[in-house]
Design a protein around this motif. Structure first.
Motif, short mmCIF file in Angstrom:
data_model
loop_
_atom_site.label_atom_id
_atom_site.label_comp_id
_atom_site.label_asym_id
_atom_site.label_seq_id
_atom_site.Cartn_x
_atom_site.Cartn_y
_atom_site.Cartn_z
N PHE A 46 33.55 -48.88 125.39
CA PHE A 46 34.63 -48.28 124.60
C PHE A 46 35.50 -47.41 125.50
CE2 PHE A 46 31.08 -48.83 121.63
CZ PHE A 46 31.70 -49.44 120.55
N GLY A 47 36.78 -47.37 125.17
CA GLY A 47 37.69 -46.44 125.82
C GLY A 47 37.96 -45.28 124.89
N TRP A 48 38.21 -44.10 125.47
CA TRP A 48 38.53 -42.92 124.68
C TRP A 48 40.05 -42.81 124.61
CZ3 TRP A 48 35.10 -40.11 121.99
CH2 TRP A 48 33.74 -40.28 122.30
N VAL A 49 40.60 -42.74 123.39
CA VAL A 49 42.05 -42.69 123.17
C VAL A 49 42.38 -41.49 122.30
CG1 VAL A 49 44.02 -43.97 122.25
CG2 VAL A 49 42.14 -45.22 123.33
N GLU A 50 43.45 -40.77 122.68
CA GLU A 50 43.89 -39.63 121.86
C GLU A 50 44.37 -40.13 120.51
OE1 GLU A 50 46.89 -37.46 123.96
OE2 GLU A 50 45.47 -36.70 125.43
N THR A 51 44.04 -39.39 119.47
CA THR A 51 44.54 -39.74 118.14
C THR A 51 45.98 -39.29 118.00
OG1 THR A 51 43.77 -37.68 117.18
CG2 THR A 51 42.24 -39.56 117.08
N ASP A 52 46.72 -39.93 117.12
CA ASP A 52 48.13 -39.59 116.91
C ASP A 52 48.30 -38.20 116.32
OD1 ASP A 52 48.92 -42.05 117.89
OD2 ASP A 52 48.95 -42.99 115.90
N GLU A 53 47.36 -37.79 115.48
CA GLU A 53 47.50 -36.52 114.78
C GLU A 53 47.22 -35.31 115.68
OE1 GLU A 53 44.71 -38.62 113.40
OE2 GLU A 53 46.30 -39.86 112.62
N VAL A 61 37.66 -46.74 121.12
CA VAL A 61 38.29 -48.02 120.85
C VAL A 61 37.58 -49.07 121.70
CG1 VAL A 61 40.45 -49.32 121.02
CG2 VAL A 61 40.51 -46.90 120.42
N PRO A 62 37.13 -50.18 121.08
CA PRO A 62 36.46 -51.22 121.88
C PRO A 62 37.40 -51.76 122.96
CG PRO A 62 36.23 -51.63 119.53
CD PRO A 62 37.20 -50.51 119.67
N VAL A 63 36.85 -52.03 124.12
CA VAL A 63 37.62 -52.56 125.25
C VAL A 63 37.78 -54.07 125.07
CG1 VAL A 63 37.57 -52.92 127.75
CG2 VAL A 63 36.88 -50.72 126.80
N GLU A 64 39.02 -54.54 125.22
CA GLU A 64 39.33 -55.98 125.12
C GLU A 64 38.98 -56.68 126.43
OE1 GLU A 64 40.39 -57.34 122.25
OE2 GLU A 64 40.33 -55.36 121.34
N ASP A 65 38.86 -58.00 126.40
CA ASP A 65 38.44 -58.78 127.56
C ASP A 65 39.29 -58.56 128.80
OD1 ASP A 65 36.17 -59.90 126.51
OD2 ASP A 65 37.13 -61.75 125.88
N ALA A 66 40.61 -58.53 128.65
CA ALA A 66 41.49 -58.36 129.82
C ALA A 66 41.22 -57.02 130.50
CB ALA A 66 42.95 -58.46 129.40
#
Length: 186
Positions: A46-53, A61-66
């Motif tokens: 998983f990657g850590w992503v800032e929330t919009d709020e 967020v799950p990491v995609e294949d690419a």
């Protein structure tokens, strides 16, 4: 690696394979089905992503294949420090080796929608956290076994069931699987 019981190898369309233990094999309507469990531990990155709020709050967020292709060697190196070998296998990434003891702080609980209304909780154990190009990532393994249902045919490779096929046969397989799991718990 010493294997504990009968195994089969699942393959995907890319040619990757996944060695699995056969937990249970049953015949239903003239076809043989098996409940299988990977020999190695499935993992998710998983990657850590800032929330919009809130910029101070992050979400997984799950990491995609690419993206996984870009960070795979870094993830391998981080896990190798714990004597774990990260592998790209069919159906899932897996790690080979002895997992560290579970620490209360290393448990992640995710709510997953199962039937559109009901939410089920899944627990994951944190194996490692690392950075790649200023992005933070975490590698988790499910704490519950990951099981697959396959159809076994003489002389052919085991076949994963399509979602439609699984939905059709699942009510007939359920009693066998529940009985097996009940016996395991005794």
């Amino acid at each position: 690696m010493e294997l504990e019981g009968p195994t089969i190898t699942l393959s995907d369309e890319t040619g990757r394979s996944l060695l699995c233990y056969i937990e249970l094999s049953v015949e239903v309507e003239g076809k043989e089905y098996a409940l299988v469990n990977p020999v190695d531990y499935p993992v998710d990155v998983f990657g850590w992503v800032e929330t919009d709020e809130d910029e101070d709050e992050e979400t997984l967020v799950p990491v995609e294949d690419a993206e996984l292709s870009e960070i795979f060697s870094t993830a391998q190196a981080v896990l190798a420090e714990q004597n774990l070998k990260l592998k790209r296998t069919a159906l899932s990434l897996t790690v080979e080796g002895d997992l560290p003891d579970v620490q209360e702080d290393d448990i992640l609980v995710l709510e997953v929608e199962e039937t559109g209304i009901d939410k089920e909780q899944e627990e994951y154990q944190l194996l490692a956290t690392f950075f790649h190009e200023e992005q933070e990532y975490s590698i988790y393994t499910p704490m519950d076994p990951v099981l697959f249902v396959v159809r076994l045919t003489d002389g052919e490779k085991p076949q994963l069931l399509s979602p439609e096929e699984f939905q059709a046969i699942q009510p007939k397989l359920q009693p066998y699987f529940e009985e097996h799991l009940f016996e395991e718990l005794e």
